[in-house]
Design a protein around this motif. Sequence first.
Motif, PDB file in Angstrom:
ATOM      1  N   GLY A   1       2.786  -2.871   7.850  1.00 11.35           N
ATOM      2  CA  GLY A   1       2.447  -1.820   6.893  1.00 11.35           C
ATOM      3  C   GLY A   1       2.575  -2.321   5.472  1.00 11.35           C
ATOM      4  O   GLY A   1       1.979  -3.321   5.098  1.00 11.35           O
ATOM      5  N   ASP A   2       3.391  -1.650   4.676  1.00  7.56           N
ATOM      6  CA  ASP A   2       3.574  -1.990   3.262  1.00  7.56           C
ATOM      7  C   ASP A   2       4.863  -2.785   3.041  1.00  7.56           C
ATOM      8  O   ASP A   2       5.395  -2.835   1.948  1.00  7.56           O
TER       9      ASP A   2
ATOM     10  N   LEU B   1       5.004  -6.989  -8.250  1.00 10.73           N
ATOM     11  CA  LEU B   1       4.429  -6.746  -6.939  1.00 10.73           C
ATOM     12  C   LEU B   1       5.216  -5.737  -6.100  1.00 10.73           C
ATOM     13  O   LEU B   1       4.643  -4.852  -5.470  1.00 10.73           O
ATOM     14  N   VAL B   2       6.528  -5.866  -6.086  1.00 11.08           N
ATOM     15  CA  VAL B   2       7.370  -5.054  -5.197  1.00 11.08           C
ATOM     16  C   VAL B   2       7.766  -3.749  -5.873  1.00 11.08           C
ATOM     17  O   VAL B   2       8.410  -3.758  -6.911  1.00 11.08           O
ATOM     18  N   ARG B   3       7.379  -2.621  -5.268  1.00  9.11           N
ATOM     19  CA  ARG B   3       7.689  -1.306  -5.831  1.00  9.11           C
ATOM     20  C   ARG B   3       8.970  -0.708  -5.238  1.00  9.11           C
ATOM     21  O   ARG B   3       9.579   0.164  -5.828  1.00  9.11           O
ATOM     22  N   GLY B   4       9.351  -1.171  -4.079  1.00 12.09           N
ATOM     23  CA  GLY B   4      10.530  -0.619  -3.413  1.00 12.09           C
ATOM     24  C   GLY B   4      11.718  -1.557  -3.480  1.00 12.09           C
ATOM     25  O   GLY B   4      11.752  -2.488  -4.282  1.00 12.09           O
ATOM     26  N   GLU B   5      12.678  -1.306  -2.599  1.00 12.56           N
ATOM     27  CA  GLU B   5      13.890  -2.116  -2.604  1.00 12.56           C
ATOM     28  C   GLU B   5      13.667  -3.447  -1.880  1.00 12.56           C
ATOM     29  O   GLU B   5      12.757  -3.592  -1.071  1.00 12.56           O
ATOM     30  N   VAL B   6      14.522  -4.399  -2.200  1.00 15.29           N
ATOM     31  CA  VAL B   6      14.558  -5.691  -1.514  1.00 15.29           C
ATOM     32  C   VAL B   6      15.924  -5.787  -0.835  1.00 15.29           C
ATOM     33  O   VAL B   6      16.953  -5.607  -1.472  1.00 15.29           O
ATOM     34  N   VAL B   7      15.909  -6.040   0.470  1.00 14.26           N
ATOM     35  CA  VAL B   7      17.138  -6.151   1.243  1.00 14.26           C
ATOM     36  C   VAL B   7      17.249  -7.584   1.758  1.00 14.26           C
ATOM     37  O   VAL B   7      16.276  -8.142   2.266  1.00 14.26           O
ATOM     38  N   ARG B   8      18.443  -8.175   1.619  1.00 13.87           N
ATOM     39  CA  ARG B   8      18.677  -9.539   2.093  1.00 13.87           C
ATOM     40  C   ARG B   8      19.577  -9.512   3.320  1.00 13.87           C
ATOM     41  O   ARG B   8      20.583  -8.814   3.364  1.00 13.87           O
TER      42      ARG B   8
ATOM     43  N   GLY C   1       7.414  -1.774  -0.079  1.00  6.82           N
ATOM     44  CA  GLY C   1       6.410  -1.453  -1.089  1.00  6.82           C
ATOM     45  C   GLY C   1       5.830  -2.704  -1.727  1.00  6.82           C
ATOM     46  O   GLY C   1       5.587  -2.738  -2.925  1.00  6.82           O
ATOM     47  N   ALA C   2       5.585  -3.728  -0.909  1.00  4.43           N
ATOM     48  CA  ALA C   2       5.162  -5.027  -1.458  1.00  4.43           C
ATOM     49  C   ALA C   2       3.701  -5.374  -1.203  1.00  4.43           C
ATOM     50  O   ALA C   2       3.214  -6.360  -1.731  1.00  4.43           O
ATOM     51  N   LEU C   3       3.000  -4.587  -0.404  1.00  5.67           N
ATOM     52  CA  LEU C   3       1.660  -5.002   0.001  1.00  5.67           C
ATOM     53  C   LEU C   3       0.567  -4.007  -0.384  1.00  5.67           C
ATOM     54  O   LEU C   3      -0.455  -3.911   0.293  1.00  5.67           O
ATOM     55  N   GLY C   4       0.781  -3.296  -1.460  1.00  3.91           N
ATOM     56  CA  GLY C   4      -0.253  -2.384  -1.954  1.00  3.91           C
ATOM     57  C   GLY C   4      -0.683  -1.335  -0.955  1.00  3.91           C
ATOM     58  O   GLY C   4      -1.847  -0.943  -0.916  1.00  3.91           O
ATOM     59  N   GLY C   5       0.231  -0.880  -0.118  1.00  2.00           N
ATOM     60  CA  GLY C   5      -0.094   0.143   0.866  1.00  2.00           C
ATOM     61  C   GLY C   5      -0.302  -0.417   2.262  1.00  2.00           C
ATOM     62  O   GLY C   5      -0.387   0.324   3.222  1.00  2.00           O
ATOM     63  N   GLY C   6      -0.419  -1.721   2.383  1.00  2.00           N
ATOM     64  CA  GLY C   6      -0.622  -2.354   3.687  1.00  2.00           C
ATOM     65  C   GLY C   6      -2.017  -2.887   3.858  1.00  2.00           C
ATOM     66  O   GLY C   6      -2.903  -2.671   3.021  1.00  2.00           O
ATOM     67  N   VAL C   7      -2.241  -3.589   4.937  1.00  2.00           N
ATOM     68  CA  VAL C   7      -3.497  -4.300   5.178  1.00  2.00           C
ATOM     69  C   VAL C   7      -4.712  -3.383   5.143  1.00  2.00           C
ATOM     70  O   VAL C   7      -5.735  -3.727   4.570  1.00  2.00           O
ATOM     71  N   THR C   8      -4.612  -2.216   5.729  1.00  6.07           N
ATOM     72  CA  THR C   8      -5.779  -1.338   5.803  1.00  6.07           C
ATOM     73  C   THR C   8      -6.025  -0.546   4.528  1.00  6.07           C
ATOM     74  O   THR C   8      -7.069   0.077   4.391  1.00  6.07           O
ATOM     75  N   ARG C   9      -5.092  -0.578   3.575  1.00  3.57           N
ATOM     76  CA  ARG C   9      -5.218   0.204   2.352  1.00  3.57           C
ATOM     77  C   ARG C   9      -5.391  -0.638   1.096  1.00  3.57           C
ATOM     78  O   ARG C   9      -5.900  -0.188   0.104  1.00  3.57           O
ATOM     79  N   SER C  10      -4.930  -1.854   1.135  1.00  3.59           N
ATOM     80  CA  SER C  10      -4.878  -2.686  -0.061  1.00  3.59           C
ATOM     81  C   SER C  10      -6.210  -3.374  -0.355  1.00  3.59           C
ATOM     82  O   SER C  10      -6.931  -3.780   0.559  1.00  3.59           O
TER      83      SER C  10
END
Length: 102
Positions: free
Chosen positions: A15-16, A49-56, A71-80
Amino acid sequence: MSLRAIAHARTGDKGDISNIAVIAYDAADYPRLERHVTAERVKAHFADLVRGEVVRYALPGLGALNFVLHGALGGGVTRSLALDAHGKCLASAILDLDLADD
């Protein structure tokens, strides 16, 4: 020194959400990865690029760190409309991260 001098990376996506694994070439360099490659630094590195959190997640037995970027892929493959909707080039981009010399 850039991260690519001591590690390589792989990516995945759903997804995203992008998943980036950073793996030390030599187990002796893993403590340096743990010190310098934090979730905060990765989030700042991908600030545009990243709109959401980053977890390590630490994987010391593998000499690796895994980062989950929400929130790193512009909505995901089918939306970006991005040319790299899967985020595969993020593995190369994270390796440009500068590490402090110590």
